[in-house]
Design an enzyme around this catalytic site. Structure first.
Site, PDB file in Angstrom:
ATOM      1  N   LYS A 144    -155.285 -41.446 -42.293  1.00 46.01           N
ATOM      2  CA  LYS A 144    -155.836 -40.440 -43.201  1.00 46.01           C
ATOM      3  C   LYS A 144    -157.180 -40.914 -43.754  1.00 46.01           C
ATOM      4  CE  LYS A 144    -152.112 -40.907 -45.526  1.00 46.01           C
ATOM      5  NZ  LYS A 144    -151.005 -40.835 -46.508  1.00 46.01           N
ATOM      6  N   THR A 154    -155.044 -35.214 -57.464  1.00 42.65           N
ATOM      7  CA  THR A 154    -154.561 -35.507 -56.109  1.00 42.65           C
ATOM      8  C   THR A 154    -153.341 -36.424 -56.133  1.00 42.65           C
ATOM      9  OG1 THR A 154    -156.145 -37.345 -55.965  1.00 42.65           O
ATOM     10  CG2 THR A 154    -156.834 -35.210 -55.060  1.00 42.65           C
ATOM     11  N   GLY A 166    -149.949 -37.780 -55.552  1.00 42.01           N
ATOM     12  CA  GLY A 166    -148.868 -37.479 -54.630  1.00 42.01           C
ATOM     13  C   GLY A 166    -149.267 -36.803 -53.343  1.00 42.01           C
ATOM     14  N   THR A 167    -150.556 -36.782 -53.022  1.00 42.33           N
ATOM     15  CA  THR A 167    -150.976 -36.083 -51.797  1.00 42.33           C
ATOM     16  C   THR A 167    -150.431 -36.747 -50.534  1.00 42.33           C
ATOM     17  OG1 THR A 167    -153.065 -37.303 -51.911  1.00 42.33           O
ATOM     18  CG2 THR A 167    -153.056 -35.061 -52.763  1.00 42.33           C
ATOM     19  N   GLY A 168    -150.386 -38.074 -50.517  1.00 38.31           N
ATOM     20  CA  GLY A 168    -149.864 -38.764 -49.338  1.00 38.31           C
ATOM     21  C   GLY A 168    -148.385 -38.491 -49.137  1.00 38.31           C
ATOM     22  N   CYS A 169    -147.628 -38.510 -50.234  1.00 43.79           N
ATOM     23  CA  CYS A 169    -146.204 -38.188 -50.168  1.00 43.79           C
ATOM     24  C   CYS A 169    -146.010 -36.765 -49.657  1.00 43.79           C
ATOM     25  CB  CYS A 169    -145.568 -38.326 -51.547  1.00 43.79           C
ATOM     26  SG  CYS A 169    -145.782 -39.931 -52.348  1.00 43.79           S
TER      27      CYS A 169
END
Length: 267
Positions: free
Chosen positions: A173, A204, A206-209
Site C-alpha cells: 500500500k 484515516t 483504521g484504513t489498513g484494517c
C-alpha cells in the site's frame, strides 16, 4: 451470507482493529466473528496501554469458532508478540482455512508500536507463509524486507521480495508516498497498480484494517483477487472521503456510508 473471522487487537475507540473489521464485514453483507489477541486502550489521538491475551486463550477462541461454525474467510491484523504469532500459525495449520488476508500491523496511527520488535522474525517465519494475501503499508514492507521504499518502483521490488517469503499475493500500500494513492499487487508474474486520488483529510484511523477486511469479504463473496482488491480500494476510498468527525485526533472512516445513503438514512 458468508462467515468471516478477524484475528486481531481490540480498539476501544471503535475506529480500527476488530471493531473496524466487524463493521467492514457487516457492510459487505457478511457475518463477522472475532478472536482478540490484544486489548488496546486507544483513541483517535494516542495509545495508552496494551494488554496481550494469553496464547492459550487465543487458541481457545480460534477453536471455539472453527469447531462450531463454517469459516469462509479470515483476516489477521495486529499480532503483538511472538507467542501470539506462533499460536495463531499453529491453529491455522490445523484448520487450514482458505483466503487468509494478513495485514502485518506494526504501528498505530498515532505512532505507538503495536508489535514487539523481537517478533519480526517470527512474523516472517510463522505468519507470512500462512497468508493468501499480504497487505503491508510502506513502513511495514520496509521493516520486513530491509529495503528503502521511496517510489512506486521500490514498492514493486519490495512486493517481489515479500512474495518469496510465502504469501500467494502481495499488496504493498502506497499511502505513505506523496501524490495519488497507489497500491501495488503482485502475484509472482504480473504487477498491477491500483490508483486513486489522495483525499486531503486527517481522518484515516483504521484504513489498513478496513481495506484488508474488505478484501477478505470480497474474496469470500466470490471475487477474483484483482477484483477484490479494486472493489476494496474503492470502498475504503469512499469511507475516507466521508470520514467521521469523531475525536480530537485521526478520526475513523465511515464504514457504512453507502449503506446509510442507499437506505435513505443520510440526507
Amino acid at each position: 451470507m458468508k462467515n468471516l473471522l478477524t484475528i486481531a487487537g481490540s480498539d476501544c475507540s471503535g475506529g480500527a482493529g476488530i471493531q473496524a473489521d466487524l463493521k467492514t464485514f457487516a457492510a459487505h453483507g457478511a457475518f463477522g466473528m472475532s478472536v482478540i489477541v490484544s486489548v488496546v486502550a486507544e483513541n483517535t489521538s494516542r495509545v495508552i496501554s496494551i494488554q496481550d491475551i494469553p496464547p492459550r486463550i487465543v487458541a481457545d477462541q480460534i477453536d471455539a469458532v472453527f469447531e462450531d461454525i463454517a469459516v469462509d474467510g479470515v483476516k489477521i491484523g495486529m499480532l503483538s508478540g511472538a507467542e501470539q504469532m506462533k499460536t495463531v500459525a499453529e491453529r491455522l495449520r490445523f484448520y487450514r482455512p482458505g483466503g487468509v488476508v494478513l495485514d502485518p500491523v506494526m504501528v498505530a496511527k498515532g505512532g505507538r508500536a503495536l508489535m514487539h520488535p523481537d517478533a519480526l522474525e517470527t512474523l516472517k517465519a510463522e505468519m507470512l507463509p500462512q497468508a493468501f494475501l499480504l497487505t503491508p503499508n510502506i513502513p511495514e514492507a520496509e521493516a520486513i524486507t530491509g529495503l528503502e521504499i521511496r517510489a512506486v518502483g521500490d514498492m514493486e521490488k519490495a512486493a517481489a521480495v515479500l512474495r518469496n517469503m510465502g504469501p500467494r499475493y502481495v499488496l504493498v500500500k502506497g499511502g505513505h508516498l506523496e501524490g495519488d494513492a497507489v497500491d501495488i499487487l503482485f502475484d509472482g508474474e504480473e504487477i498491477r497498480a491500483f490508483r486513486t486520488e489522495r483525499i486531503p483529510t486527517k481522518n484515516t484511523h483504521g484504513t489498513g484494517c478496513t481495506l484488508s477486511s474488505a478484501i477478505a469479504a470480497n474474496l469470500a463473496n466470490g471475487m477474483e483477487v484483482s477484483e477484490a482488491v479494486g472493489a476494496a480500494k474503492e470502498y475504503v476510498t469512499t469511507a475516507i472521503r466521508h470520514a467521521l468527525q469523531i475525536g480530537k485526533g485521526h478520526g475513523p472512516t465511515n464504514h457504512f456510508y453507502n449503506l446509510y445513503k442507499n437506505g435513505g438514512l443520510l440526507q
